[in-house]
Scaffold this active site. Sequence first.
Site, PDB file in Angstrom:
ATOM      1  N   ARG A  93       0.822  -1.206   0.000  1.00  0.00           N
ATOM      2  CA  ARG A  93       0.000   0.000   0.000  1.00  0.00           C
ATOM      3  C   ARG A  93       0.858   1.258   0.000  1.00  0.00           C
ATOM      4  NH1 ARG A  93      -4.380   0.974   0.464  1.00  0.00           N
ATOM      5  NH2 ARG A  93      -3.892   2.876   1.606  1.00  0.00           N
ATOM      6  N   CYS A 117      -7.171  -3.235   2.330  1.00  0.00           N
ATOM      7  CA  CYS A 117      -6.396  -4.360   2.859  1.00  0.00           C
ATOM      8  C   CYS A 117      -7.211  -4.947   4.006  1.00  0.00           C
ATOM      9  CB  CYS A 117      -5.013  -3.896   3.312  1.00  0.00           C
ATOM     10  SG  CYS A 117      -5.054  -2.926   4.789  1.00  0.00           S
ATOM     11  N   ARG A 122      -8.902   1.886   3.566  1.00  0.00           N
ATOM     12  CA  ARG A 122      -7.672   2.642   3.285  1.00  0.00           C
ATOM     13  C   ARG A 122      -7.840   3.637   2.124  1.00  0.00           C
ATOM     14  NH1 ARG A 122      -3.484  -0.370   5.605  1.00  0.00           N
ATOM     15  NH2 ARG A 122      -2.322   1.566   5.738  1.00  0.00           N
ATOM     16  N   PRO A 123      -8.820   4.533   2.174  1.00  0.00           N
ATOM     17  CA  PRO A 123      -9.019   5.484   1.073  1.00  0.00           C
ATOM     18  C   PRO A 123      -7.813   6.421   0.917  1.00  0.00           C
ATOM     19  CG  PRO A 123     -10.258   6.173   2.990  1.00  0.00           C
ATOM     20  CD  PRO A 123      -9.685   4.816   3.322  1.00  0.00           C
ATOM     21  N   ILE A 124      -7.712   7.049  -0.251  1.00  0.00           N
ATOM     22  CA  ILE A 124      -6.618   8.022  -0.446  1.00  0.00           C
ATOM     23  C   ILE A 124      -7.171   9.372  -0.925  1.00  0.00           C
ATOM     24  CG2 ILE A 124      -4.832   6.279  -0.892  1.00  0.00           C
ATOM     25  CD1 ILE A 124      -5.145   7.041  -3.904  1.00  0.00           C
ATOM     26  N   ASP A 125      -8.416   9.680  -0.549  1.00  0.00           N
ATOM     27  CA  ASP A 125      -9.033  10.944  -0.977  1.00  0.00           C
ATOM     28  C   ASP A 125      -8.244  12.171  -0.506  1.00  0.00           C
ATOM     29  OD1 ASP A 125     -10.028   9.785   1.535  1.00  0.00           O
ATOM     30  OD2 ASP A 125     -11.097  11.686   1.737  1.00  0.00           O
ATOM     31  N   LEU A 126      -7.632  12.077   0.669  1.00  0.00           N
ATOM     32  CA  LEU A 126      -6.884  13.248   1.188  1.00  0.00           C
ATOM     33  C   LEU A 126      -5.596  13.454   0.383  1.00  0.00           C
ATOM     34  CD1 LEU A 126      -7.339  12.642   5.019  1.00  0.00           C
ATOM     35  CD2 LEU A 126      -8.765  13.995   3.477  1.00  0.00           C
TER      36      LEU A 126
HETATM   37  C1  EPZ Z   1       0.426   4.704   8.067  1.00  0.00           C
HETATM   38  O1  EPZ Z   1      -0.591   4.228   7.202  1.00  0.00           O
HETATM   39  C2  EPZ Z   1       1.287   3.503   8.398  1.00  0.00           C
HETATM   40  N1  EPZ Z   1       1.886   2.992   7.159  1.00  0.00           N
HETATM   41  C3  EPZ Z   1       0.422   2.415   9.071  1.00  0.00           C
HETATM   42  O2  EPZ Z   1       1.290   1.351   9.433  1.00  0.00           O
HETATM   43  C4  EPZ Z   1      -0.177   3.010  10.338  1.00  0.00           C
HETATM   44  O3  EPZ Z   1      -1.019   2.046  10.929  1.00  0.00           O
HETATM   45  C5  EPZ Z   1      -0.990   4.271   9.979  1.00  0.00           C
HETATM   46  O4  EPZ Z   1      -0.139   5.221   9.282  1.00  0.00           O
HETATM   47  C6  EPZ Z   1      -1.564   4.969  11.205  1.00  0.00           C
HETATM   48  O5  EPZ Z   1      -0.547   5.323  12.046  1.00  0.00           O
HETATM   49  C7  EPZ Z   1       2.968   3.617   6.653  1.00  0.00           C
HETATM   50  O6  EPZ Z   1       3.437   4.615   7.171  1.00  0.00           O
HETATM   51  C8  EPZ Z   1       3.560   3.021   5.408  1.00  0.00           C
HETATM   52  P1  EPZ Z   1      -3.396   6.959   7.604  1.00  0.00           P
HETATM   53  P2  EPZ Z   1      -1.541   5.275   6.423  1.00  0.00           P
HETATM   54  O7  EPZ Z   1      -3.460   7.570   6.257  1.00  0.00           O
HETATM   55  O8  EPZ Z   1      -0.792   6.503   6.106  1.00  0.00           O
HETATM   56  C9  EPZ Z   1      -7.992   7.597   6.922  1.00  0.00           C
HETATM   57  C10 EPZ Z   1       2.000  -0.870   9.521  1.00  0.00           C
HETATM   58  O9  EPZ Z   1       1.567  -1.809  10.183  1.00  0.00           O
HETATM   59  N2  EPZ Z   1      -7.634   8.193   5.625  1.00  0.00           N
HETATM   60  O10 EPZ Z   1      -2.821   7.748   8.729  1.00  0.00           O
HETATM   61  O11 EPZ Z   1      -2.221   4.547   5.329  1.00  0.00           O
HETATM   62  C11 EPZ Z   1      -7.910   6.074   6.869  1.00  0.00           C
HETATM   63  O12 EPZ Z   1      -9.117   5.512   6.416  1.00  0.00           O
HETATM   64  C12 EPZ Z   1       1.048   0.077   8.808  1.00  0.00           C
HETATM   65  O13 EPZ Z   1       3.221  -0.575   9.426  1.00  0.00           O
HETATM   66  C13 EPZ Z   1      -8.645   8.758   4.826  1.00  0.00           C
HETATM   67  O14 EPZ Z   1      -9.812   8.758   5.194  1.00  0.00           O
HETATM   68  O15 EPZ Z   1      -2.588   5.605   7.544  1.00  0.00           O
HETATM   69  C14 EPZ Z   1      -7.638   5.683   8.292  1.00  0.00           C
HETATM   70  O16 EPZ Z   1      -8.882   5.622   8.971  1.00  0.00           O
HETATM   71  C15 EPZ Z   1      -0.370  -0.426   8.906  1.00  0.00           C
HETATM   72  N3  EPZ Z   1      -8.307   9.291   3.635  1.00  0.00           N
HETATM   73  C16 EPZ Z   1      -6.880   6.862   8.868  1.00  0.00           C
HETATM   74  O17 EPZ Z   1      -7.014   7.943   7.916  1.00  0.00           O
HETATM   75  C17 EPZ Z   1      -7.004   9.327   3.188  1.00  0.00           C
HETATM   76  O18 EPZ Z   1      -6.743   9.860   2.090  1.00  0.00           O
HETATM   77  C18 EPZ Z   1      -5.406   6.559   9.124  1.00  0.00           C
HETATM   78  O19 EPZ Z   1      -4.848   6.388   7.905  1.00  0.00           O
HETATM   79  C19 EPZ Z   1      -5.999   8.756   4.008  1.00  0.00           C
HETATM   80  C20 EPZ Z   1      -6.337   8.205   5.228  1.00  0.00           C
END
Ligand code: EPZ
Length: 425
Positions: A93, A117, A122-126
């Site tokens: 991812r 996953c 895991r959306p990427i809208d932000l």
């Molecule tokens: C990072 O993932 C880490 N991965 C994750 O570690 C970690 O669990 C997570 O941050 C939270 O700390 C890496 O750094 C490679 P997020 P990331 O974007 O960036 C929502 C591991 O085990 N969201 O902070 O994908 C999303 O749905 C992994 O090493 C949106 O809504 O996490 C979630 O609820 C697992 N829109 C929340 O934010 C978006 O565009 C946290 O996601 C992006 C996120």
Amino acid sequence: MAKKYVIQGQKILKGEIEINGAKNAALPAICATLLAPGEHKLKRVPRVRDVFCMLKIMKHLGAEVIFENSTLKIDTSKINKYTVPYELASQIRASVLFLGALVGITKEAEVPQPGGCSIGKRPIDLHIKGLELLGSEITLVHGNLIVKNSGLRGCEIVLDFPSVTATENLMMAAALAEGETIIRNCAKEPEVFFLGEMLKKMGVKIKGHGTDTIVIKGKKKLHPVEIEVIPDRIEAGTYMVISALFEENEVVLKNFCVEYLETPILKLKEIGAEFEKVGKKSFIVKKKPPLKNTKIVTAPYPGFPTDLQPIFAVLLTQANGVSIITENLFENRFLYVYELNRMGAKIDVENRTAVITGPTKLVGSPVKATDLRAGAALVIAGLLAENTTTVYEVELIERGYESIVEKLKKVGAEIEVVEGGIEDS
Ligand code: EPZ
């Protein structure tokens, strides 16, 4: 052929465990080398599957990669492709981080839209909203994000949620944008701070990284960098819980930053552990029975890290009373519970809450990892349980834990890697 771990539980652990560089700092750092053509050197890079996968993508783009021990040399002077292949991106991812790195060095890039996953959508809208505000045009064509831009321009971005990789993507894109970019409500994780320090060393004018507001003055030309990756706080937190499994354990955890683990350390003390500093960056964690029940609420840094909730859940099966874990980051991060219950745990899950009744005796069983941290939790349960535990799908664990079997064997665990997965039986 797939592998499994076979663990004889209840062995007392004594010795030293060295903490590696942080996977979640190394992954964005690898992408950031694309921002400046030339020879970069990243030290203390963990030899884990996620890193090897990102390096395969870098080589596909035209980078030259030499990875010896934990030192990674990446030469990005001959990058000649800007399309990330689905076969590689779909394995990890974090490939979404190529969006922010590629958008500033080419007029058109293609990155597969990451799928969900096991832990959530895991959306990427932000990520997309921020990159569009910076002046790129993103369309989804046959599952791939086509990112076009005719020159990025700095702007003010407010993240609806402090997403870690969204923050990192926008930092990398802003590094080459014309003018000033302000990112508000951004992630404050140590891995984000580290990326900021790397960009600064590459010549980017950046401040506020590690806080909720980052200001970046983009620069047309950046230079290659040599930098050491920060220690892995989630690996360190995992081995802290392992050290606290038995009173007789004497495990020295070496070379990590306690300041990155303030919340988990406070929680571990609350449950029943003591920390003894035995060196500049080394500690012994001692179990202090009886273990007490507690509440864990996961939150963005510096709150309790979601990546450690499965790990702490195993310890809480041994605590007296009812513990409650509330998972606020991901909608499906309790899959490991059903495997723990098969070992004798008593955990009920309702939406984003797990209710753990302890103490319960865990008995060795065949179990299956469902994601990286769930797999680590099952290894810990195997170390704790009576008799033999066989953990399947261990490739998931090796995505983020370098030499976990060797490290555990070195301190006295009885754990073997055995050829053959579930489908091979
Ligand atoms: C990072 O993932 C880490 N991965 C994750 O570690 C970690 O669990 C997570 O941050 C939270 O700390 C890496 O750094 C490679 P997020 P990331 O974007 O960036 C929502 C591991 O085990 N969201 O902070 O994908 C999303 O749905 C992994 O090493 C949106 O809504 O996490 C979630 O609820 C697992 N829109 C929340 O934010 C978006 O565009 C946290 O996601 C992006 C996120």
